[in-house]
Motif scaffolding. Structure first.
Motif, PDB file in Angstrom:
ATOM      1  N   HIS A 209       8.005  38.011  17.156  1.00 37.74           N
ATOM      2  CA  HIS A 209       8.444  36.669  17.549  1.00 37.74           C
ATOM      3  C   HIS A 209       9.931  36.465  17.231  1.00 37.74           C
ATOM      4  CE1 HIS A 209       4.100  34.829  17.417  1.00 37.74           C
ATOM      5  NE2 HIS A 209       4.266  35.720  18.386  1.00 37.74           N
ATOM      6  N   ASP A 210      10.375  37.011  16.096  1.00 38.19           N
ATOM      7  CA  ASP A 210      11.805  36.906  15.765  1.00 38.19           C
ATOM      8  C   ASP A 210      12.663  37.667  16.777  1.00 38.19           C
ATOM      9  OD1 ASP A 210      11.171  35.375  13.576  1.00 38.19           O
ATOM     10  OD2 ASP A 210      11.177  37.063  12.161  1.00 38.19           O
ATOM     11  N   ASP A 211      12.222  38.866  17.145  1.00 35.56           N
ATOM     12  CA  ASP A 211      12.975  39.657  18.125  1.00 35.56           C
ATOM     13  C   ASP A 211      13.025  38.944  19.479  1.00 35.56           C
ATOM     14  OD1 ASP A 211      13.300  41.531  16.176  1.00 35.56           O
ATOM     15  OD2 ASP A 211      11.690  42.856  16.892  1.00 35.56           O
ATOM     16  N   TYR A 212      11.936  38.319  19.860  1.00 37.41           N
ATOM     17  CA  TYR A 212      11.907  37.588  21.130  1.00 37.41           C
ATOM     18  C   TYR A 212      12.879  36.411  21.082  1.00 37.41           C
ATOM     19  CZ  TYR A 212       9.957  35.409  25.339  1.00 37.41           C
ATOM     20  OH  TYR A 212       9.803  34.879  26.602  1.00 37.41           O
ATOM     21  N   ALA A 213      12.936  35.716  19.928  1.00 41.05           N
ATOM     22  CA  ALA A 213      13.866  34.591  19.779  1.00 41.05           C
ATOM     23  C   ALA A 213      15.312  35.069  19.905  1.00 41.05           C
ATOM     24  CB  ALA A 213      13.636  33.896  18.442  1.00 41.05           C
ATOM     25  N   GLU A 214      15.610  36.271  19.400  1.00 44.63           N
ATOM     26  CA  GLU A 214      16.957  36.817  19.544  1.00 44.63           C
ATOM     27  C   GLU A 214      17.288  37.073  21.014  1.00 44.63           C
ATOM     28  OE1 GLU A 214      17.268  40.270  17.114  1.00 44.63           O
ATOM     29  OE2 GLU A 214      17.028  39.182  15.217  1.00 44.63           O
ATOM     30  N   ALA A 219      20.142  35.741  26.000  1.00 45.93           N
ATOM     31  CA  ALA A 219      19.943  35.794  27.447  1.00 45.93           C
ATOM     32  C   ALA A 219      21.089  35.159  28.214  1.00 45.93           C
ATOM     33  CB  ALA A 219      18.617  35.110  27.812  1.00 45.93           C
ATOM     34  N   VAL A 220      21.736  34.153  27.630  1.00 48.64           N
ATOM     35  CA  VAL A 220      22.815  33.474  28.328  1.00 48.64           C
ATOM     36  C   VAL A 220      23.987  34.418  28.586  1.00 48.64           C
ATOM     37  CG1 VAL A 220      23.936  32.651  26.234  1.00 48.64           C
ATOM     38  CG2 VAL A 220      24.150  31.331  28.347  1.00 48.64           C
ATOM     39  N   HIS A 221      24.077  35.489  27.818  1.00 48.07           N
ATOM     40  CA  HIS A 221      25.186  36.437  27.974  1.00 48.07           C
ATOM     41  C   HIS A 221      24.766  37.696  28.727  1.00 48.07           C
ATOM     42  CE1 HIS A 221      27.303  33.881  25.192  1.00 48.07           C
ATOM     43  NE2 HIS A 221      26.393  34.093  24.234  1.00 48.07           N
ATOM     44  N   LEU A 222      23.516  37.800  29.116  1.00 50.16           N
ATOM     45  CA  LEU A 222      23.012  39.006  29.764  1.00 50.16           C
ATOM     46  C   LEU A 222      22.836  38.791  31.260  1.00 50.16           C
ATOM     47  CD1 LEU A 222      20.210  40.002  27.211  1.00 50.16           C
ATOM     48  CD2 LEU A 222      22.537  40.920  27.345  1.00 50.16           C
ATOM     49  N   ASP A 223      23.049  39.884  32.022  1.00 50.53           N
ATOM     50  CA  ASP A 223      22.706  39.795  33.431  1.00 50.53           C
ATOM     51  C   ASP A 223      21.218  40.088  33.590  1.00 50.53           C
ATOM     52  OD1 ASP A 223      22.297  42.542  33.391  1.00 50.53           O
ATOM     53  OD2 ASP A 223      24.360  42.970  34.025  1.00 50.53           O
ATOM     54  N   LEU A 293      24.710  36.224  41.716  1.00 49.17           N
ATOM     55  CA  LEU A 293      25.191  36.332  40.341  1.00 49.17           C
ATOM     56  C   LEU A 293      26.526  35.618  40.221  1.00 49.17           C
ATOM     57  CD1 LEU A 293      24.466  40.063  39.415  1.00 49.17           C
ATOM     58  CD2 LEU A 293      23.408  38.044  38.401  1.00 49.17           C
ATOM     59  N   PRO A 294      26.968  35.136  39.079  1.00 47.36           N
ATOM     60  CA  PRO A 294      26.126  35.124  37.867  1.00 47.36           C
ATOM     61  C   PRO A 294      25.301  33.855  37.801  1.00 47.36           C
ATOM     62  CG  PRO A 294      28.319  34.393  37.337  1.00 47.36           C
ATOM     63  CD  PRO A 294      28.331  34.693  38.823  1.00 47.36           C
ATOM     64  N   HIS A 295      24.193  33.860  37.141  1.00 49.76           N
ATOM     65  CA  HIS A 295      23.389  32.652  36.879  1.00 49.76           C
ATOM     66  C   HIS A 295      22.731  32.793  35.506  1.00 49.76           C
ATOM     67  CE1 HIS A 295      20.647  35.528  38.753  1.00 49.76           C
ATOM     68  NE2 HIS A 295      19.657  34.929  38.097  1.00 49.76           N
ATOM     69  N   PRO A 296      23.556  32.961  34.452  1.00 53.87           N
ATOM     70  CA  PRO A 296      22.977  33.207  33.115  1.00 53.87           C
ATOM     71  C   PRO A 296      22.097  32.082  32.607  1.00 53.87           C
ATOM     72  CG  PRO A 296      25.314  32.660  32.955  1.00 53.87           C
ATOM     73  CD  PRO A 296      25.020  32.865  34.418  1.00 53.87           C
ATOM     74  N   THR A 297      22.323  30.848  33.048  1.00 53.52           N
ATOM     75  CA  THR A 297      21.464  29.740  32.588  1.00 53.52           C
ATOM     76  C   THR A 297      20.546  29.262  33.697  1.00 53.52           C
ATOM     77  OG1 THR A 297      23.165  28.123  33.192  1.00 53.52           O
ATOM     78  CG2 THR A 297      23.232  28.992  30.954  1.00 53.52           C
ATOM     79  N   GLY A 298      20.396  30.053  34.719  1.00 50.05           N
ATOM     80  CA  GLY A 298      19.590  29.669  35.872  1.00 50.05           C
ATOM     81  C   GLY A 298      18.125  29.967  35.670  1.00 50.05           C
ATOM     82  N   SER A 302      15.367  30.615  31.958  1.00 52.92           N
ATOM     83  CA  SER A 302      14.443  29.543  31.608  1.00 52.92           C
ATOM     84  C   SER A 302      13.020  30.044  31.427  1.00 52.92           C
ATOM     85  CB  SER A 302      14.473  28.454  32.687  1.00 52.92           C
ATOM     86  OG  SER A 302      14.000  28.972  33.926  1.00 52.92           O
ATOM     87  N   HIS A 303      12.624  31.117  32.078  1.00 51.35           N
ATOM     88  CA  HIS A 303      11.251  31.624  31.950  1.00 51.35           C
ATOM     89  C   HIS A 303      10.953  32.111  30.542  1.00 51.35           C
ATOM     90  CE1 HIS A 303      10.393  31.060  36.098  1.00 51.35           C
ATOM     91  NE2 HIS A 303      11.246  31.980  36.542  1.00 51.35           N
ATOM     92  N   LEU A 304      11.954  32.566  29.827  1.00 52.65           N
ATOM     93  CA  LEU A 304      11.726  33.035  28.458  1.00 52.65           C
ATOM     94  C   LEU A 304      11.200  31.917  27.561  1.00 52.65           C
ATOM     95  CD1 LEU A 304      14.926  35.227  27.937  1.00 52.65           C
ATOM     96  CD2 LEU A 304      12.604  36.035  28.396  1.00 52.65           C
ATOM     97  N   ASP A 305      11.560  30.668  27.863  1.00 54.34           N
ATOM     98  CA  ASP A 305      11.137  29.544  27.023  1.00 54.34           C
ATOM     99  C   ASP A 305       9.644  29.246  27.133  1.00 54.34           C
ATOM    100  OD1 ASP A 305      13.781  29.321  26.336  1.00 54.34           O
ATOM    101  OD2 ASP A 305      14.219  27.753  27.818  1.00 54.34           O
ATOM    102  N   GLU A 306       8.988  29.802  28.134  1.00 56.40           N
ATOM    103  CA  GLU A 306       7.576  29.500  28.354  1.00 56.40           C
ATOM    104  C   GLU A 306       6.673  30.070  27.267  1.00 56.40           C
ATOM    105  OE1 GLU A 306       6.562  30.797  32.267  1.00 56.40           O
ATOM    106  OE2 GLU A 306       8.208  29.685  33.221  1.00 56.40           O
ATOM    107  N   MET A 307       7.198  30.981  26.467  1.00 55.42           N
ATOM    108  CA  MET A 307       6.370  31.603  25.427  1.00 55.42           C
ATOM    109  C   MET A 307       6.273  30.756  24.161  1.00 55.42           C
ATOM    110  SD  MET A 307       5.053  34.320  26.629  1.00 55.42           S
ATOM    111  CE  MET A 307       4.419  35.008  25.107  1.00 55.42           C
ATOM    112  N   GLY A 308       7.093  29.714  24.044  1.00 52.28           N
ATOM    113  CA  GLY A 308       7.101  28.926  22.818  1.00 52.28           C
ATOM    114  C   GLY A 308       5.736  28.408  22.404  1.00 52.28           C
ATOM    115  N   PRO A 309       5.001  27.667  23.263  1.00 49.46           N
ATOM    116  CA  PRO A 309       3.675  27.164  22.867  1.00 49.46           C
ATOM    117  C   PRO A 309       2.688  28.283  22.541  1.00 49.46           C
ATOM    118  CG  PRO A 309       4.498  26.008  24.805  1.00 49.46           C
ATOM    119  CD  PRO A 309       5.422  27.156  24.580  1.00 49.46           C
TER     120      PRO A 309
END
Length: 464
Positions: A209-214, A219-223, A293-298, A302-309
């Motif tokens: 979970h910590d690695d996923y949070a990293e 992600a904002v800096h990754l393509d 490209l680019p769409h770092p916050t597109g 956003s899909h990565l946030d779905e794992m929070g719950p």
């Protein structure tokens, strides 16, 4: 009420008779004109003998009707005064009592034993009771007639409370069985093996979970290519955790705990693969030129946030399994069984109070607090018929030209009260604030019309 006749000053009588004639002008357009009272100082024309006899007959019949009307109004007022269970004030009083009763139940739940063994059980029940109490307070503070929404809110909170009770009971039973099993040396040894292996799984799972949070933060800096590559690495990392959970020792008491963890880890894996699939779709769309490209916050990030719950649920399950394991291993299981027994005894007493409170509320709801709608409507039917009979008696009074103004006033008065009673029968609802307002208004108006007719009739009978 009795109409009393006496002498009046002729000018005043003439003025009142003119008012009576004006009030009934629409009904007398096609009938013989009523004689105009003599001006002040001029002799009043005597009534012809036939009209004098008609006025006497009119007066006698009207006296009989007055007695019927007085009896009707006394009976109606007495019935209305006894209708307290259908008044809005009775609802407010009842809801105040139920809000207080629910608060009492909540207070009793807070008295449940909250040891290390029973704390979670008690907290489940307390939270449900507090929510139910809040629903009863909302009902008390916001109730309006013919508005079922707040009652539905109470029923929903009661359903939630019932589920919470069942959950607490199931958990207590399961914990009791686990403690009884953990009392044997063999079970304790197997449980210790499970606990040792669980510590490693817990560290790896939380580390994932910590690695996923990293990755979320980076992600904002990754393509897209780098992001999905990192997620591929995390999926492979989590597959090792899935395997480790499957390999946990599952002998005796530990078997149920392992099954719980396996269900949780599989649910998290499915959610992780779903996120991976969405990122893969975005990458495919990028390669086909559908997104730029680019769409770092597109959409990709956003899909990565779905794992929070999902992570929250997994971590809660891990904590619960570790806590249960610790309870089973630490100290003497027989002491914890005694704590469960003590909780069960207090909980049984609580359920008696809670069920009794619900029973009182159910009885009140079923009977509308004692307001029998059918009986009320049947009574209104009877009053409607009685008032109709009074109206027919009024309409059967003599109608000579001299008597016509008084006749019309009395008919209008009767029709007003008849209409008000009929309207009440058709519109009455329990607990409404002004259910009888129209009846009261029309009775006052009808009384004025009857008094005016009485003055005119007295003036006629005084003419000799």
């Amino acid at each position: 009420m009795k109409v009393r006749f006496g002498s009046l000053i002729p000018p005043l009588l003439g003025l009142l008779l003119l008012v009576a004639v004006a009030a009934c002008s629409e009904a007398t357009d096609t009938l013989p004109a009523t004689p105009t009272p003599a001006p002040p100082g001029q002799a009043v024309e005597p009534l012809p003998p036939g009209d004098r006899m008609a006025a006497d007959a009119f007066s006698e019949e009207w006296q009989t009707i007055v007695e019927e009307l007085d009896e009707f109004q006394r009976d109606f007022d007495g019935w209305r005064a006894g209708l307290t269970s259908c008044h809005g004030s009775s609802v407010y009083e009842a809801l105040q009592g139920f809000a207080a009763g629910s608060a009492g139940v909540t207070a009793e739940t807070r008295e449940l034993p909250r040891t290390a063994v029973t704390r979670e059980l008690a907290d489940i029940v307390i939270a449900a009771a507090e929510e139910e109490e809040a629903a009863f307070r909302r009902l008390r503070d916001r109730w309006q007639p013919d508005n079922p929404a707040l009652f539905e809110g109470v029923e929903e909170s009661r359903s939630v409370a019932a589920r919470a009770q069942r959950d607490a009971e199931d958990m207590a039973l399961e914990l009791r069985e686990q403690l009884e099993a953990a009392a044997s040396p063999e079970e304790r040894a197997a449980l210790q093996d499970f606990s040792d292996a669980l510590d490693a799984v817990n560290d790896d799972w939380l580390g994932f979970h910590d690695d996923y949070a990293e990755l979320q933060a980076a992600a904002v800096h990754l393509d897209d290519f780098a992001e999905i590559g990192e997620l591929d690495r995390l999926v492979a990392q989590f597959d090792k955790i899935v395997g480790a959970v499957s390999d946990l020792p599952s002998v005796g008491v530990a078997e149920g705990l392992v099954e719980t963890l396996q269900a949780t880890v599989e649910a998290e894996r499915e959610a992780l693969l779903e996120v991976h699939g969405k990122l893969q779709e975005n990458l495919t769309a990028l390669l086909e030129g559908q997104i730029q490209l680019p769409h770092p916050t597109g959409p990709t990030g956003s899909h990565l946030d779905e794992m929070g719950p999902v992570f929250d649920e997994s971590e809660a399950t891990l904590k619960q399994v570790i806590r249960t394991t610790t309870l089973l291993l630490d100290d003497d299981p027989r002491e914890k069984l005694a704590e469960i027994q003590n909780f069960d005894e207090h909980y049984a007493a609580l359920l008696l109070s809670w069920d009794a409170f619900h029973g009182r509320y159910n009885d009140w709801r079923r009977t509308d607090g004692g307001c029998d709608r059918t009986e009320v409507l049947q009574s209104l039917d009877r009053f409607t018929l009685r008032m109709g009979e009074v109206g027919r008696s009024v309409r059967s009074l003599p109608q000579s030209s001299y008597l016509l103004p008084m006749y019309n006033l009395l008919v209008e008065a009767a029709e007003r009260e008849e209409g008000a009673i009929r309207a009440l029968r058709n519109s009455w609802r329990p607990f409404t604030v002004d259910a009888f307002k129209v009846v009261d208004q029309e009775r006052v108006t009808a009384g004025r019309l009857r008094r005016l007719a009485a003055v005119g009739l007295e003036e006629l009978r005084d003419r000799s």
